[in-house]
Design a protein around this motif. Structure first.
Motif, PDB file in Angstrom:
ATOM      1  N   ARG A  50     -18.549  82.410  70.105  1.00 51.61           N
ATOM      2  CA  ARG A  50     -19.130  82.315  69.659  1.00 51.61           C
ATOM      3  C   ARG A  50     -19.826  80.655  69.008  1.00 51.61           C
ATOM      4  NH1 ARG A  50     -23.093  86.575  68.151  1.00 51.61           N
ATOM      5  NH2 ARG A  50     -21.039  87.823  67.212  1.00 51.61           N
ATOM      6  N   GLU A  71     -29.618  80.934  68.846  1.00 49.48           N
ATOM      7  CA  GLU A  71     -28.711  82.398  68.422  1.00 49.48           C
ATOM      8  C   GLU A  71     -27.720  82.419  70.147  1.00 49.48           C
ATOM      9  OE1 GLU A  71     -31.012  86.002  67.199  1.00 49.48           O
ATOM     10  OE2 GLU A  71     -32.069  84.618  66.063  1.00 49.48           O
ATOM     11  N   LYS A  73     -24.967  85.594  71.695  1.00 51.77           N
ATOM     12  CA  LYS A  73     -24.938  87.370  71.344  1.00 51.77           C
ATOM     13  C   LYS A  73     -24.042  87.152  73.122  1.00 51.77           C
ATOM     14  CE  LYS A  73     -28.839  89.848  70.060  1.00 51.77           C
ATOM     15  NZ  LYS A  73     -30.247  90.623  70.124  1.00 51.77           N
ATOM     16  N   THR A  75     -22.385  90.521  76.112  1.00 56.79           N
ATOM     17  CA  THR A  75     -22.660  91.728  76.520  1.00 56.79           C
ATOM     18  C   THR A  75     -22.097  91.059  78.124  1.00 56.79           C
ATOM     19  OG1 THR A  75     -25.098  92.208  77.575  1.00 56.79           O
ATOM     20  CG2 THR A  75     -24.634  89.906  77.992  1.00 56.79           C
ATOM     21  N   TRP A 101     -21.368  85.192  77.114  1.00 53.60           N
ATOM     22  CA  TRP A 101     -21.829  84.686  76.483  1.00 53.60           C
ATOM     23  C   TRP A 101     -23.268  84.443  76.410  1.00 53.60           C
ATOM     24  CZ3 TRP A 101     -20.844  85.941  71.277  1.00 53.60           C
ATOM     25  CH2 TRP A 101     -19.951  86.519  70.877  1.00 53.60           C
ATOM     26  N   PHE A 147     -33.232  88.464  75.212  1.00 55.50           N
ATOM     27  CA  PHE A 147     -32.937  87.916  74.223  1.00 55.50           C
ATOM     28  C   PHE A 147     -32.958  88.992  73.211  1.00 55.50           C
ATOM     29  CE2 PHE A 147     -30.887  86.050  70.575  1.00 55.50           C
ATOM     30  CZ  PHE A 147     -29.014  85.914  71.532  1.00 55.50           C
ATOM     31  N   VAL A 150     -30.801  92.466  73.747  1.00 54.11           N
ATOM     32  CA  VAL A 150     -29.927  92.726  74.227  1.00 54.11           C
ATOM     33  C   VAL A 150     -28.499  93.070  72.969  1.00 54.11           C
ATOM     34  CG1 VAL A 150     -27.523  91.310  75.116  1.00 54.11           C
ATOM     35  CG2 VAL A 150     -30.039  90.895  76.089  1.00 54.11           C
ATOM     36  N   ARG A 151     -28.184  94.342  73.061  1.00 52.26           N
ATOM     37  CA  ARG A 151     -27.069  94.355  72.154  1.00 52.26           C
ATOM     38  C   ARG A 151     -26.022  93.726  72.027  1.00 52.26           C
ATOM     39  NH1 ARG A 151     -22.503  97.887  71.730  1.00 52.26           N
ATOM     40  NH2 ARG A 151     -22.484  98.326  74.252  1.00 52.26           N
ATOM     41  N   ASP A 152     -25.476  93.664  71.006  1.00 51.72           N
ATOM     42  CA  ASP A 152     -24.224  92.013  70.525  1.00 51.72           C
ATOM     43  C   ASP A 152     -23.078  92.795  71.041  1.00 51.72           C
ATOM     44  OD1 ASP A 152     -22.667  90.011  69.758  1.00 51.72           O
ATOM     45  OD2 ASP A 152     -24.135  89.164  68.459  1.00 51.72           O
ATOM     46  N   ARG A 153     -22.529  92.793  72.056  1.00 50.95           N
ATOM     47  CA  ARG A 153     -21.246  93.397  71.802  1.00 50.95           C
ATOM     48  C   ARG A 153     -19.829  92.484  70.669  1.00 50.95           C
ATOM     49  NH1 ARG A 153     -18.012  95.166  77.276  1.00 50.95           N
ATOM     50  NH2 ARG A 153     -19.803  96.790  77.210  1.00 50.95           N
ATOM     51  N   LYS A 155     -19.704  91.532  67.637  1.00 49.97           N
ATOM     52  CA  LYS A 155     -20.702  92.344  66.309  1.00 49.97           C
ATOM     53  C   LYS A 155     -20.246  93.780  66.002  1.00 49.97           C
ATOM     54  CE  LYS A 155     -24.551  89.566  65.145  1.00 49.97           C
ATOM     55  NZ  LYS A 155     -26.169  89.168  64.568  1.00 49.97           N
TER      56      LYS A 155
END
Lengths: 155, 190
Positions: A50, A71, A73, A75, A101, A147, A150-153, A155
């Motif tokens: 990240r 930010e 994330k 995915t 990313w 954005f 979108v689920r942040d993989r 975390k």
């Protein structure tokens, strides 16, 4: 000279040995190859972090000319398409399970192929395994709704 | 197609491509290019762009997809953009379908396709009119009856092509651009 009975015994023995060898091979292979992750489960951490993609985006100072918010994330292309609600778009270079990313920025965003147009937000996507650019999006709203969905993989 | 690396490192690029625009007025476009220096990359690559004047709800106004790294070998490529009757853009490189986009105020109206050499401006920082163009050579195109035609394409055309530089041909009348100094600059795409 082997009798028919001896040849039969030899044949059966070779079949049994073959089955045994294949079984051992399968067992060995199963210990060397990771179990596939369950659908939707977090994947192993990709090589690109990240922090790296955020730094790379900040470094594009002629594109992200002002950054008010940034930010990132993790995915996949397919999950991102679902989050966008897009079903009829085809991009040959994008595979559904390609891990990416997404770095979203707000402020002033000037993509190089946009004829000088200035946008209020941008998303720069990087391949999570190589760091290569995957795509760039931009828009005129204050922040990209897609954005946020979108689920942040990561975390 | 070449550009000094110090210009690439300063955020400049050089490209040749096929630019097809749409909408009413003609403010949406799709573009496919062969480019060096894009996004600070010191390599040659293909790229696809979709610009919506009125994007579908919740979608971006601008999309850019890198479409593969290539070389400066003078590779023969043909770019083709197809606008179908179901409001879909399809972008081809040779016989390979590279992208398809739909929706977002598409329409061909009096819009045209152009091809040519583009060099980004440098020396005075990023500003409005950042990109300069020499998009001044004709595309080859098909009308709805699949009749091939040259010259500027307007009206009801549906498909555009731009050919690579074959043996004996030189840019800018084919795809394989070169850096020719600042004298090619103009303020905007025509």
């Amino acid at each position: 000279m082997r009798t028919p009975r001896q040849r039969l015994i030899g044949f059966v023995a070779s079949v049994v040995a073959g089955i045994f060898a294949v079984s051992v091979g399968v067992l060995v292979a199963s210990t060397l190859v990771d179990e596939p992750a369950a659908l939707g489960a977090p994947a192993a951490a990709p090589p690109i972090t990240r922090q790296q993609v955020i730094a790379a985006t900040k470094g594009r100072q002629t594109i992200a000319t002002r950054i008010d918010r940034i930010e990132a994330k993790l995915t996949t292309w397919m999950e991102f398409q679902i989050a966008r609600g897009v079903t009829d778009e085809f991009i040959a270079a994008m595979q559904p399970d390609r891990e990416i990313w997404l770095v979203a920025v707000s402020g002033e965003f000037r993509p190089q192929l946009a004829r000088g147009e200035v946008f209020r937000w941008g998303i720069v996507a990087y391949d999570a395994n190589t760091g290569a650019d995957a795509f760039t999006f931009a828009g005129h709203e204050s922040w990209p709704d897609m954005f946020a969905r979108v689920r942040d993989r990561g975390k | 197609m070449t550009m000094p690396d110090y210009l690439v490192d300063a955020g400049n690029h050089i490209l040749q491509g096929l630019w097809t625009y749409s909408g009413s007025p003609c403010t949406s476009f799709v573009e496919q290019v062969y480019v060096y220096g894009l996004d600070y990359h010191r390599y040659y690559e293909y790229a696809l762009v979709r610009r919506y004047e009125t994007p579908p709800p919740g979608q971006p106004s601008y999309q850019h997809y890198p479409d593969g790294v290539t070389s400066n070998s003078g590779e023969y490529v043909m770019f083709q953009t197809e606008y179908t009757s179901d409001t879909t853009w399809r972008m081809w490189r040779g016989a390979s379908l590279r992208a398809q986009f739909s929706g977002g105020g598409l329409g061909y109206g009096s819009c045209i396709a152009q091809a040519g050499l583009e060099v980004s401006r440098y020396g005075s920082g990023v500003q409005s009119g950042y990109v300069s163009y020499t998009m001044n050579h004709d595309t080859y195109w098909y009308d709805q009856n699949r009749q091939g035609k040259g010259g500027w394409a307007q009206g009801t055309e549906r498909r555009y092509q731009q050919y690579p530089c074959y043996l004996g041909q030189v840019p800018p009348n084919c795809l394989n651009g070169q850096w020719n100094s600042g004298v090619q600059w103009s303020a905007n795409k025509p």
